[in-house]
Motif scaffolding. Sequence first.
Motif, PDB file in Angstrom:
ATOM      1  N   SER A 296      -6.104   9.715   0.868  1.00 10.92           N
ATOM      2  CA  SER A 296      -5.724  10.946   0.185  1.00 10.92           C
ATOM      3  C   SER A 296      -4.877  11.861   1.069  1.00 10.92           C
ATOM      4  O   SER A 296      -3.941  12.516   0.586  1.00 10.92           O
ATOM      5  N   LEU A 297      -5.168  11.925   2.362  1.00 11.04           N
ATOM      6  CA  LEU A 297      -4.356  12.760   3.247  1.00 11.04           C
ATOM      7  C   LEU A 297      -2.921  12.241   3.336  1.00 11.04           C
ATOM      8  O   LEU A 297      -1.964  13.022   3.351  1.00 11.04           O
ATOM      9  N   ARG A 298      -2.767  10.931   3.398  1.00  8.89           N
ATOM     10  CA  ARG A 298      -1.416  10.362   3.438  1.00  8.89           C
ATOM     11  C   ARG A 298      -0.672  10.602   2.127  1.00  8.89           C
ATOM     12  O   ARG A 298       0.552  10.813   2.120  1.00  8.89           O
ATOM     13  N   ILE A 299      -1.391  10.584   1.021  1.00  6.41           N
ATOM     14  CA  ILE A 299      -0.749  10.837  -0.272  1.00  6.41           C
ATOM     15  C   ILE A 299      -0.317  12.296  -0.381  1.00  6.41           C
ATOM     16  O   ILE A 299       0.774  12.600  -0.871  1.00  6.41           O
ATOM     17  N   VAL A 300      -1.148  13.216   0.099  1.00  5.64           N
ATOM     18  CA  VAL A 300      -0.780  14.635   0.084  1.00  5.64           C
ATOM     19  C   VAL A 300       0.502  14.861   0.874  1.00  5.64           C
ATOM     20  O   VAL A 300       1.380  15.647   0.470  1.00  5.64           O
ATOM     21  N   GLU A 301       0.644  14.177   2.016  1.00  9.53           N
ATOM     22  CA  GLU A 301       1.866  14.335   2.826  1.00  9.53           C
ATOM     23  C   GLU A 301       3.114  13.981   2.027  1.00  9.53           C
ATOM     24  O   GLU A 301       4.182  14.557   2.243  1.00  9.53           O
ATOM     25  N   ARG A 302       3.003  13.053   1.099  1.00  7.05           N
ATOM     26  CA  ARG A 302       4.159  12.634   0.303  1.00  7.05           C
ATOM     27  C   ARG A 302       4.611  13.704  -0.689  1.00  7.05           C
ATOM     28  O   ARG A 302       5.748  13.671  -1.162  1.00  7.05           O
ATOM     29  N   LEU A 303       3.733  14.638  -1.023  1.00  4.01           N
ATOM     30  CA  LEU A 303       4.101  15.655  -2.010  1.00  4.01           C
ATOM     31  C   LEU A 303       5.253  16.526  -1.529  1.00  4.01           C
ATOM     32  O   LEU A 303       6.058  17.003  -2.331  1.00  4.01           O
ATOM     33  N   SER A 304       5.349  16.750  -0.221  1.00  3.40           N
ATOM     34  CA  SER A 304       6.435  17.589   0.297  1.00  3.40           C
ATOM     35  C   SER A 304       7.792  16.939   0.068  1.00  3.40           C
ATOM     36  O   SER A 304       8.795  17.631  -0.108  1.00  3.40           O
ATOM     37  N   SER A 305       7.825  15.605   0.058  1.00  4.36           N
ATOM     38  CA  SER A 305       9.105  14.918  -0.131  1.00  4.36           C
ATOM     39  C   SER A 305       9.568  14.943  -1.575  1.00  4.36           C
ATOM     40  O   SER A 305      10.719  14.589  -1.862  1.00  4.36           O
ATOM     41  N   ILE A 306       8.674  15.361  -2.491  1.00  3.60           N
ATOM     42  CA  ILE A 306       9.068  15.461  -3.900  1.00  3.60           C
ATOM     43  C   ILE A 306       9.007  16.914  -4.365  1.00  3.60           C
ATOM     44  O   ILE A 306       8.764  17.203  -5.535  1.00  3.60           O
ATOM     45  N   GLY A 307       9.226  17.832  -3.409  1.00  4.00           N
ATOM     46  CA  GLY A 307       9.488  19.215  -3.757  1.00  4.00           C
ATOM     47  C   GLY A 307       8.290  20.122  -3.882  1.00  4.00           C
ATOM     48  O   GLY A 307       8.411  21.193  -4.496  1.00  4.00           O
ATOM     49  N   MET A 308       7.143  19.755  -3.296  1.00  2.54           N
ATOM     50  CA  MET A 308       5.956  20.602  -3.407  1.00  2.54           C
ATOM     51  C   MET A 308       5.549  21.145  -2.052  1.00  2.54           C
ATOM     52  O   MET A 308       5.558  20.426  -1.047  1.00  2.54           O
TER      53      MET A 308
ATOM     54  N   VAL B 229       0.835  -1.205   0.000  1.00  2.02           N
ATOM     55  CA  VAL B 229       0.000   0.000   0.000  1.00  2.02           C
ATOM     56  C   VAL B 229       0.868   1.254   0.000  1.00  2.02           C
ATOM     57  O   VAL B 229       0.580   2.226  -0.707  1.00  2.02           O
ATOM     58  N   ALA B 230       1.938   1.246   0.786  1.00  2.00           N
ATOM     59  CA  ALA B 230       2.829   2.402   0.832  1.00  2.00           C
ATOM     60  C   ALA B 230       3.450   2.677  -0.536  1.00  2.00           C
ATOM     61  O   ALA B 230       3.553   3.833  -0.969  1.00  2.00           O
ATOM     62  N   ALA B 231       3.864   1.633  -1.230  1.00  2.00           N
ATOM     63  CA  ALA B 231       4.428   1.806  -2.573  1.00  2.00           C
ATOM     64  C   ALA B 231       3.377   2.351  -3.539  1.00  2.00           C
ATOM     65  O   ALA B 231       3.682   3.187  -4.408  1.00  2.00           O
ATOM     66  N   TRP B 232       2.158   1.900  -3.388  1.00  3.36           N
ATOM     67  CA  TRP B 232       1.049   2.385  -4.222  1.00  3.36           C
ATOM     68  C   TRP B 232       0.815   3.874  -3.973  1.00  3.36           C
ATOM     69  O   TRP B 232       0.640   4.654  -4.914  1.00  3.36           O
ATOM     70  N   HIS B 233       0.829   4.269  -2.708  1.00  2.00           N
ATOM     71  CA  HIS B 233       0.636   5.682  -2.376  1.00  2.00           C
ATOM     72  C   HIS B 233       1.765   6.537  -2.945  1.00  2.00           C
ATOM     73  O   HIS B 233       1.526   7.655  -3.423  1.00  2.00           O
ATOM     74  N   ASP B 234       2.985   6.034  -2.886  1.00  2.00           N
ATOM     75  CA  ASP B 234       4.108   6.760  -3.481  1.00  2.00           C
ATOM     76  C   ASP B 234       3.878   6.992  -4.974  1.00  2.00           C
ATOM     77  O   ASP B 234       4.129   8.093  -5.493  1.00  2.00           O
ATOM     78  N   ALA B 235       3.415   5.951  -5.657  1.00  2.00           N
ATOM     79  CA  ALA B 235       3.179   6.059  -7.100  1.00  2.00           C
ATOM     80  C   ALA B 235       2.088   7.079  -7.403  1.00  2.00           C
ATOM     81  O   ALA B 235       2.200   7.878  -8.350  1.00  2.00           O
ATOM     82  N   ILE B 236       1.030   7.083  -6.604  1.00  2.00           N
ATOM     83  CA  ILE B 236      -0.055   8.049  -6.814  1.00  2.00           C
ATOM     84  C   ILE B 236       0.452   9.468  -6.573  1.00  2.00           C
ATOM     85  O   ILE B 236       0.134  10.404  -7.334  1.00  2.00           O
ATOM     86  N   ALA B 237       1.239   9.669  -5.521  1.00  4.59           N
ATOM     87  CA  ALA B 237       1.773  11.003  -5.223  1.00  4.59           C
ATOM     88  C   ALA B 237       2.595  11.535  -6.391  1.00  4.59           C
ATOM     89  O   ALA B 237       2.509  12.722  -6.741  1.00  4.59           O
ATOM     90  N   HIS B 238       3.399  10.700  -7.012  1.00  2.00           N
ATOM     91  CA  HIS B 238       4.204  11.144  -8.150  1.00  2.00           C
ATOM     92  C   HIS B 238       3.322  11.506  -9.348  1.00  2.00           C
ATOM     93  O   HIS B 238       3.626  12.473 -10.076  1.00  2.00           O
ATOM     94  N   ILE B 239       2.223  10.787  -9.534  1.00  3.13           N
ATOM     95  CA  ILE B 239       1.304  11.134 -10.622  1.00  3.13           C
ATOM     96  C   ILE B 239       0.618  12.462 -10.330  1.00  3.13           C
ATOM     97  O   ILE B 239       0.483  13.323 -11.214  1.00  3.13           O
ATOM     98  N   TRP B 240       0.176  12.660  -9.081  1.00  2.00           N
ATOM     99  CA  TRP B 240      -0.414  13.955  -8.726  1.00  2.00           C
ATOM    100  C   TRP B 240       0.583  15.074  -8.990  1.00  2.00           C
ATOM    101  O   TRP B 240       0.220  16.110  -9.563  1.00  2.00           O
ATOM    102  N   ALA B 241       1.831  14.880  -8.568  1.00  2.00           N
ATOM    103  CA  ALA B 241       2.846  15.921  -8.755  1.00  2.00           C
ATOM    104  C   ALA B 241       3.055  16.219 -10.240  1.00  2.00           C
ATOM    105  O   ALA B 241       3.190  17.388 -10.637  1.00  2.00           O
ATOM    106  N   GLU B 242       3.063  15.188 -11.061  1.00  3.09           N
ATOM    107  CA  GLU B 242       3.218  15.377 -12.508  1.00  3.09           C
ATOM    108  C   GLU B 242       2.074  16.196 -13.085  1.00  3.09           C
ATOM    109  O   GLU B 242       2.290  17.125 -13.886  1.00  3.09           O
ATOM    110  N   GLN B 243       0.848  15.883 -12.665  1.00  5.79           N
ATOM    111  CA  GLN B 243      -0.315  16.623 -13.165  1.00  5.79           C
ATOM    112  C   GLN B 243      -0.312  18.071 -12.663  1.00  5.79           C
ATOM    113  O   GLN B 243      -0.680  18.995 -13.405  1.00  5.79           O
ATOM    114  N   ILE B 244       0.105  18.271 -11.419  1.00  5.42           N
ATOM    115  CA  ILE B 244       0.174  19.634 -10.871  1.00  5.42           C
ATOM    116  C   ILE B 244       1.194  20.461 -11.643  1.00  5.42           C
ATOM    117  O   ILE B 244       0.931  21.615 -12.022  1.00  5.42           O
ATOM    118  N   ARG B 245       2.370  19.899 -11.876  1.00  4.70           N
ATOM    119  CA  ARG B 245       3.402  20.642 -12.603  1.00  4.70           C
ATOM    120  C   ARG B 245       2.954  20.963 -14.027  1.00  4.70           C
ATOM    121  O   ARG B 245       3.293  22.018 -14.570  1.00  4.70           O
TER     122      ARG B 245
END
Length: 250
Positions: free
Chosen positions: A119-131, A80-96
């Motif tokens: 979704s809250l846990r996925i949002v937390e991951r965005l900070s680790s990828i520069g957002m 599940v954690a790996a899945w959340h990481d993958a979703i966070a990177h897709i969100w970041a790509e769409q945001i950029r």
Amino acid sequence: MIDISLIGIGTGNPDHLTAEAVKAMNAANLILLPRKGDAKSDLIDLRRDICAAMLSPSVHVVEFDLPVRASGTPDYLNAVAAWHDAIAHIWAEQIRRHLPTGGRLALLIWGDPSLYDSSLRIVERLSSIGMTTKVRVVPGITSIQALTAAHALSLNQLGAPITITTGRLLRTHGWPDHADTLVVMLDEGCAFEAIPPDGIHIWWGAYLGMAQQVLVEGPLSKVGQTIKAVRADSRARHGWIMDIYILRRR
């Protein structure tokens, strides 16, 4: 800075949207809608219908393909954690891509963003990828509320606790100690069969709040097999199912 609104949209009925949810949707610059390939279970059409009915033309709606979570692995939490990481990177790509200078992003969350949703846990991951993000949660009607309303049932008994758990945990560990009333969510298939049915009452529902809503209630020893058959038939006809149930010791 990305302002992110996680908007609870209820259990599939557009009437579940609050006035606050509609305002938050229309205040967004971008709404992201997830697709799960060709599976009907993603309910993408309902999200599209909600956007079509509620949004002003100025709000940009973008769909993206949701990555598939690894299944069948014994290490459930890491999968599940790996899945959340993958979703966070897709969100970041769409945001950029769609909000390169910042702005307001909204995501439409089934039920409520704070109850068995990641979704809250996925949002937390965005900070680790520069957002840099600021998060707002707009509460929504949960499947628990929709189920108790459909059965005209009080969730709690006087002075008694309520335990919310998952089908996986019920199947693996059985009835929790000191629990009188169980709410069972995220059950992949009739985990109530793993417990002795005598003295247990069940209130079950699927497609809550939708036109295809179906309900079964009664002693587990008498209606358990009925629920199993109704569930299988409903899933075969619709191609997907979302259900929830309450178990109570009599």
